[in-house]
Design a protein around this motif. Structure first.
Motif, mmCIF file in Angstrom:
data_model
loop_
_atom_site.group_PDB
_atom_site.id
_atom_site.type_symbol
_atom_site.label_atom_id
_atom_site.label_comp_id
_atom_site.label_asym_id
_atom_site.label_seq_id
_atom_site.Cartn_x
_atom_site.Cartn_y
_atom_site.Cartn_z
ATOM 1 N N LEU A 5 34.536 -38.568 -46.017
ATOM 2 C CA LEU A 5 33.667 -39.559 -46.810
ATOM 3 C C LEU A 5 33.144 -40.584 -45.690
ATOM 4 O O LEU A 5 33.530 -40.825 -44.691
ATOM 5 N N PRO A 6 31.978 -40.996 -45.995
ATOM 6 C CA PRO A 6 31.316 -41.874 -45.204
ATOM 7 C C PRO A 6 32.209 -43.238 -44.911
ATOM 8 O O PRO A 6 32.950 -43.502 -45.885
ATOM 9 N N ARG A 7 32.229 -43.517 -43.800
ATOM 10 C CA ARG A 7 32.778 -44.960 -43.315
ATOM 11 C C ARG A 7 32.890 -46.278 -44.225
ATOM 12 O O ARG A 7 33.646 -46.556 -44.671
ATOM 13 N N SER A 8 31.614 -46.295 -45.088
ATOM 14 C CA SER A 8 31.504 -47.476 -45.709
ATOM 15 C C SER A 8 31.967 -47.013 -47.335
ATOM 16 O O SER A 8 32.836 -48.111 -47.571
ATOM 17 N N ILE A 9 32.218 -45.983 -47.545
ATOM 18 C CA ILE A 9 32.723 -45.526 -48.825
ATOM 19 C C ILE A 9 34.511 -45.593 -48.449
ATOM 20 O O ILE A 9 35.133 -46.213 -49.137
ATOM 21 N N GLN A 10 35.045 -45.233 -47.277
ATOM 22 C CA GLN A 10 36.348 -45.295 -47.185
ATOM 23 C C GLN A 10 36.802 -46.697 -46.961
ATOM 24 O O GLN A 10 37.716 -47.158 -47.508
ATOM 25 N N ALA A 11 35.772 -47.588 -46.292
ATOM 26 C CA ALA A 11 36.265 -49.070 -46.379
ATOM 27 C C ALA A 11 36.357 -49.681 -47.588
ATOM 28 O O ALA A 11 37.067 -50.421 -47.976
ATOM 29 N N GLU A 12 35.373 -49.509 -48.615
ATOM 30 C CA GLU A 12 35.277 -49.920 -49.788
ATOM 31 C C GLU A 12 36.713 -49.507 -50.688
ATOM 32 O O GLU A 12 36.915 -50.281 -51.332
ATOM 33 N N VAL A 13 36.881 -48.256 -50.712
ATOM 34 C CA VAL A 13 37.997 -47.853 -51.272
ATOM 35 C C VAL A 13 39.263 -48.311 -50.907
ATOM 36 O O VAL A 13 40.114 -48.943 -51.494
ATOM 37 N N ALA A 14 39.487 -48.611 -49.501
ATOM 38 C CA ALA A 14 40.609 -49.285 -48.813
ATOM 39 C C ALA A 14 40.614 -50.676 -49.508
ATOM 40 O O ALA A 14 41.812 -51.330 -49.834
ATOM 41 N N HIS A 15 39.552 -51.442 -49.535
ATOM 42 C CA HIS A 15 39.499 -52.621 -49.915
ATOM 43 C C HIS A 15 39.921 -52.870 -51.167
ATOM 44 O O HIS A 15 40.655 -53.544 -51.702
ATOM 45 N N GLU A 97 45.168 -49.461 -44.099
ATOM 46 C CA GLU A 97 43.980 -48.634 -44.387
ATOM 47 C C GLU A 97 42.721 -49.398 -44.151
ATOM 48 O O GLU A 97 41.680 -48.710 -43.623
ATOM 49 N N VAL A 98 42.716 -50.566 -44.509
ATOM 50 C CA VAL A 98 41.401 -51.411 -44.318
ATOM 51 C C VAL A 98 41.273 -51.609 -42.986
ATOM 52 O O VAL A 98 40.089 -51.294 -42.616
ATOM 53 N N PHE A 99 42.199 -51.965 -42.124
ATOM 54 C CA PHE A 99 42.125 -51.983 -40.695
ATOM 55 C C PHE A 99 41.478 -50.897 -39.956
ATOM 56 O O PHE A 99 40.517 -50.905 -39.221
ATOM 57 N N ASP A 100 41.903 -49.761 -40.343
ATOM 58 C CA ASP A 100 41.371 -48.430 -39.762
ATOM 59 C C ASP A 100 39.928 -47.952 -40.355
ATOM 60 O O ASP A 100 39.232 -47.721 -39.677
ATOM 61 N N ALA A 101 39.778 -48.406 -41.668
ATOM 62 C CA ALA A 101 38.317 -47.872 -42.198
ATOM 63 C C ALA A 101 37.459 -49.001 -41.685
ATOM 64 O O ALA A 101 36.314 -48.440 -41.386
ATOM 65 N N GLU A 102 37.553 -50.089 -41.319
ATOM 66 C CA GLU A 102 36.785 -50.883 -40.820
ATOM 67 C C GLU A 102 36.638 -50.917 -39.322
ATOM 68 O O GLU A 102 35.566 -51.700 -38.771
ATOM 69 N N SER A 103 37.478 -50.282 -38.491
ATOM 70 C CA SER A 103 37.360 -50.064 -37.105
ATOM 71 C C SER A 103 37.680 -51.716 -36.765
ATOM 72 O O SER A 103 37.046 -52.210 -35.890
ATOM 73 N N PHE A 104 38.498 -52.180 -37.149
ATOM 74 C CA PHE A 104 38.592 -53.649 -37.175
ATOM 75 C C PHE A 104 38.736 -54.435 -35.801
ATOM 76 O O PHE A 104 37.963 -55.151 -35.570
ATOM 77 N N SER A 105 39.414 -53.581 -34.994
ATOM 78 C CA SER A 105 39.450 -53.995 -33.574
ATOM 79 C C SER A 105 40.067 -52.945 -32.648
ATOM 80 O O SER A 105 40.915 -52.372 -32.974
ATOM 81 N N ALA A 106 39.321 -52.654 -31.659
ATOM 82 C CA ALA A 106 39.632 -51.880 -30.507
ATOM 83 C C ALA A 106 40.817 -52.135 -29.774
ATOM 84 O O ALA A 106 41.443 -51.574 -28.877
ATOM 85 N N THR A 107 41.132 -53.632 -29.637
ATOM 86 C CA THR A 107 41.931 -54.174 -28.876
ATOM 87 C C THR A 107 43.333 -54.572 -29.546
ATOM 88 O O THR A 107 44.059 -54.866 -28.843
ATOM 89 N N ILE A 108 43.409 -54.046 -30.867
ATOM 90 C CA ILE A 108 44.797 -54.441 -31.670
ATOM 91 C C ILE A 108 45.306 -53.162 -32.221
ATOM 92 O O ILE A 108 44.205 -52.387 -32.882
ATOM 93 N N ALA A 109 46.391 -52.643 -32.084
ATOM 94 C CA ALA A 109 47.148 -51.743 -32.695
ATOM 95 C C ALA A 109 47.657 -52.211 -33.745
ATOM 96 O O ALA A 109 48.439 -53.094 -33.903
ATOM 97 N N PHE A 110 47.561 -51.472 -35.001
ATOM 98 C CA PHE A 110 48.152 -52.067 -36.224
ATOM 99 C C PHE A 110 48.604 -50.942 -37.057
ATOM 100 O O PHE A 110 47.628 -50.002 -37.598
ATOM 101 N N ASN A 111 49.795 -50.696 -37.263
ATOM 102 C CA ASN A 111 50.266 -49.468 -37.872
ATOM 103 C C ASN A 111 51.940 -49.763 -38.390
ATOM 104 O O ASN A 111 52.221 -50.901 -38.423
ATOM 105 N N ARG A 112 52.393 -48.794 -38.941
ATOM 106 C CA ARG A 112 53.685 -49.061 -39.574
ATOM 107 C C ARG A 112 54.870 -49.331 -38.671
ATOM 108 O O ARG A 112 55.697 -49.976 -38.961
#
Length: 163
Positions: A5-15, A97-112
């Motif tokens: 899916l396009p990144r913009s659609i992934q981000a919207e679904v995540a939101h 999922e929002v963090f990943d879909a938005e490529s929120f930050s390359a300087t922060i790791a955010f996971n379980r």
């Protein structure tokens, strides 16, 4: 979510998923707090937060004023609510999922693995509830600032694991 899916659609679904998870957990958590207050009156008014760990269990955060006994009883009630555990994990997954879909930050790791060290779900919920009830005439600036500071994105920027 399919990576095709396009990144913009992934981000919207995540939101959409994050907003739904956020809306569900609020009433559940307030109900659980009412149960805590009724069943354990000595815990009423004490300061604590909660999050979820990689094992998908609720853990306490920012709970330094609780004794071991109080923390154990509180965790038993929180983890005893299957609905709260399920919704807290759905919220965590959706925020990541929002963090990943938005490529929120390359300087922060955010996971379980680091979610519980980063996000206090309780602070996010309670600050939002308090801000919703507060006047917007400038007399409750500190309440609205607390709401801003406890938003999951602000917590992520403030406490996120730097890579």
């Amino acid at each position: 979510m399919p990576p095709s899916l396009p990144r913009s659609i992934q981000a919207e679904v995540a939101h959409v998923r994050r907003r739904a998870a956020d809306a569900q957990i609020e009433s559940t958590y307030l109900d659980v707090l009412e149960k805590v207050s009724t069943d354990h009156p000595d815990l009423r008014g004490l300061s604590f937060g909660f999050s979820v760990n990689a094992a998908r269990e609720i853990v306490l955060v920012n709970a330094d004023e609780l004794s071991k006994d109080q923390a154990d009883r509180l965790l038993k009630v929180l983890n005893g609510s299957e609905r709260l555990v399920k919704q807290a994990n759905e919220l965590a997954d959706a925020q990541i999922e929002v963090f990943d879909a938005e490529s929120f930050s390359a300087t922060i790791a955010f996971n379980r693995q680091n979610y519980a060290k980063t996000i206090d779900i309780s602070a996010q919920i309670l600050a939002k509830v308090e801000a919703r009830k507060a006047p917007r005439d400038g007399s409750a600036v500190e309440v609205h600032q607390r709401n801003w500071n406890n938003n999951w994105r602000q917590q992520l920027w403030a406490k996120g694991e730097r890579v």
